[in-house]
Write a protein that holds these residues in place. Sequence first.
Motif, PDB file in Angstrom:
ATOM      1  N   SER A   1       5.415 -14.124   1.860  1.00 61.23           N
ATOM      2  CA  SER A   1       5.925 -14.364   0.511  1.00 61.23           C
ATOM      3  C   SER A   1       6.595 -13.097   0.011  1.00 61.23           C
ATOM      4  CB  SER A   1       4.794 -14.762  -0.434  1.00 61.23           C
ATOM      5  OG  SER A   1       5.229 -14.710  -1.776  1.00 61.23           O
ATOM      6  N   ALA A   2       7.890 -13.174  -0.285  1.00 60.15           N
ATOM      7  CA  ALA A   2       8.630 -11.998  -0.746  1.00 60.15           C
ATOM      8  C   ALA A   2       8.063 -11.458  -2.054  1.00 60.15           C
ATOM      9  CB  ALA A   2      10.099 -12.350  -0.909  1.00 60.15           C
ATOM     10  N   SER A   3       7.742 -12.360  -2.977  1.00 66.76           N
ATOM     11  CA  SER A   3       7.240 -11.920  -4.285  1.00 66.76           C
ATOM     12  C   SER A   3       5.863 -11.284  -4.174  1.00 66.76           C
ATOM     13  CB  SER A   3       7.202 -13.098  -5.263  1.00 66.76           C
ATOM     14  OG  SER A   3       6.408 -14.147  -4.761  1.00 66.76           O
ATOM     15  N   MET A   4       4.983 -11.863  -3.342  1.00 67.31           N
ATOM     16  CA  MET A   4       3.642 -11.306  -3.170  1.00 67.31           C
ATOM     17  C   MET A   4       3.707  -9.948  -2.477  1.00 67.31           C
ATOM     18  SD  MET A   4       1.438 -14.647  -2.029  1.00 67.31           S
ATOM     19  CE  MET A   4       1.746 -16.240  -2.776  1.00 67.31           C
ATOM     20  N   MET A   5       4.567  -9.842  -1.448  1.00 70.01           N
ATOM     21  CA  MET A   5       4.729  -8.582  -0.737  1.00 70.01           C
ATOM     22  C   MET A   5       5.248  -7.498  -1.669  1.00 70.01           C
ATOM     23  SD  MET A   5       6.915  -6.245   0.740  1.00 70.01           S
ATOM     24  CE  MET A   5       8.506  -7.068   0.825  1.00 70.01           C
TER      25      MET A   5
ATOM     26  N   SER B   1       3.083  -4.150  -2.462  1.00 66.67           N
ATOM     27  CA  SER B   1       3.616  -2.858  -2.018  1.00 66.67           C
ATOM     28  C   SER B   1       4.004  -1.972  -3.203  1.00 66.67           C
ATOM     29  CB  SER B   1       4.813  -3.059  -1.087  1.00 66.67           C
ATOM     30  OG  SER B   1       5.837  -3.780  -1.722  1.00 66.67           O
ATOM     31  N   SER B   2       4.550  -2.570  -4.251  1.00 66.78           N
ATOM     32  CA  SER B   2       4.926  -1.788  -5.442  1.00 66.78           C
ATOM     33  C   SER B   2       3.690  -1.231  -6.148  1.00 66.78           C
ATOM     34  CB  SER B   2       5.732  -2.659  -6.407  1.00 66.78           C
ATOM     35  OG  SER B   2       6.928  -3.091  -5.816  1.00 66.78           O
ATOM     36  N   ALA B   3       2.632  -2.032  -6.170  1.00 70.04           N
ATOM     37  CA  ALA B   3       1.378  -1.561  -6.767  1.00 70.04           C
ATOM     38  C   ALA B   3       0.802  -0.398  -5.960  1.00 70.04           C
ATOM     39  CB  ALA B   3       0.371  -2.706  -6.837  1.00 70.04           C
TER      40      ALA B   3
END
Length: 268
Positions: free
Chosen positions: A206-210, A214-216
């Motif tokens: 999932s692009a949004s979950m990834m 990763s941003s967090a």
Amino acid sequence: MKDTKKVVNFALFLIFVLVVIAIAERIGYQSFALGSFKIGLLPLVFAILITMLLGIKLCRKGILKRVYSEFNVNFAGKYLIFIMLPLMARYGADVAPKIREILSVGWVFIIQEIGNLGTVLIGLPIAILIGLKREAIGATLGIGREGELAYISEKYTLDSDEGRGVLSLYIIGTLFGTIIFSILAPLLLGLGFSVEALAMSSGVGSASMMTAASSALVAQVPEKAETIRAYASASQLLTSFLGTYTMVFLAVPLQRFMYNKMMKRGSK
């Protein structure tokens, strides 16, 4: 007249999207302490929360009713993949500078694809236990992203029970997956998990979950920002590619076997 109304509603929808993005960016990255852990919330999370709250029936009045029209909602779901294409290009740009480092642990990325079977091994028994039948096939084949959606759509159609199962999971994942991943990643980091391992595990398909996970992690460990993005992007690319074969050749036969056995046992 009907087409004119659609055009006006769609224009309101685009303005609404821009306003929500502006508000979310204005809020920015926020963090709060949960005991000894520090949880980070990205602008993406606030954007999702705002659109979720305004989308409930109680709030959908006046202009919001036109923004959340059936046409706009269907359009957003149908063309979501095109919005993700620039992000896919970004993955490649993030992977390239760290390609040697990634190849040195390449076998780990491949082995983690076996984790895709977890939705069948754990999710299917639970789904059947709570009363789902054919819907469980669509809901537990994977995490309900584009690969599973395409497979179920081709094999059963989205109007079938299986189709309703995968669509339900797709919607739930879109609404809540990003929020959960943005909280779970820093929480596990606080428990002592390696930041590289967490970066790898954020690429679940999932692009949004990834992106959220990763941003967090980047917000928590900014000095390893390049490594985190590279590992997460490589994991996401492999999951998108190898995950399809894992689903077709491993998850589908395993799911069919387990489903038939459990349904026969339940009917006795």
